[in-house]
Design an enzyme around this catalytic site. Sequence first.
Site, PDB file in Angstrom:
ATOM      1  N   ASN A   9      43.529  46.632  41.214  1.00 48.61           N
ATOM      2  CA  ASN A   9      44.109  45.826  40.206  1.00 48.61           C
ATOM      3  C   ASN A   9      42.911  45.525  39.177  1.00 48.61           C
ATOM      4  O   ASN A   9      43.088  44.404  38.324  1.00 48.61           O
ATOM      5  CB  ASN A   9      44.472  44.514  41.027  1.00 48.61           C
ATOM      6  N   CYS A  10      41.895  46.319  39.330  1.00 49.73           N
ATOM      7  CA  CYS A  10      40.972  46.582  38.237  1.00 49.73           C
ATOM      8  C   CYS A  10      41.466  46.870  36.915  1.00 49.73           C
ATOM      9  O   CYS A  10      41.732  47.945  37.169  1.00 49.73           O
ATOM     10  CB  CYS A  10      39.612  47.251  38.887  1.00 49.73           C
ATOM     11  N   ASP A  11      41.109  46.436  35.899  1.00 50.45           N
ATOM     12  CA  ASP A  11      41.734  46.747  34.320  1.00 50.45           C
ATOM     13  C   ASP A  11      40.920  47.956  34.301  1.00 50.45           C
ATOM     14  O   ASP A  11      41.557  48.860  33.464  1.00 50.45           O
ATOM     15  CB  ASP A  11      41.217  45.712  33.473  1.00 50.45           C
TER      16      ASP A  11
END
Length: 110
Positions: A9-11
Amino acid sequence: MIKMYGIKNCDTIKKAQKFLINHQVDFEFIDLRDNPINKTKLQTFVDKLTWEKLINKRSTTFRNLNNKEKNNITLELVLKNPTLIKRPVLVMNNNDIMVGFSEKSYLKIC
């Protein structure tokens, strides 16, 4: 094949994945939460990169460490808190390691 270590879920992971897909670079994604790295692999990252380059000092996890922990990063601490690792970590076929995402750096592997 390139291995990308990070958190899904890390941009920054999403940007890096999109870049590699758009440049038709095959890679395997390893989510550090679902598939934690072992002590040996982490030691390899540290040996090649140093703690200074590997640790994400802007992360909430790092900011929540006490001063003693911040000044004495250990394998055990990072294994317990994988979000301390700057993302993504790319391990190339020749075992070179890159950390973070920049288009300029990534163009070298395309």
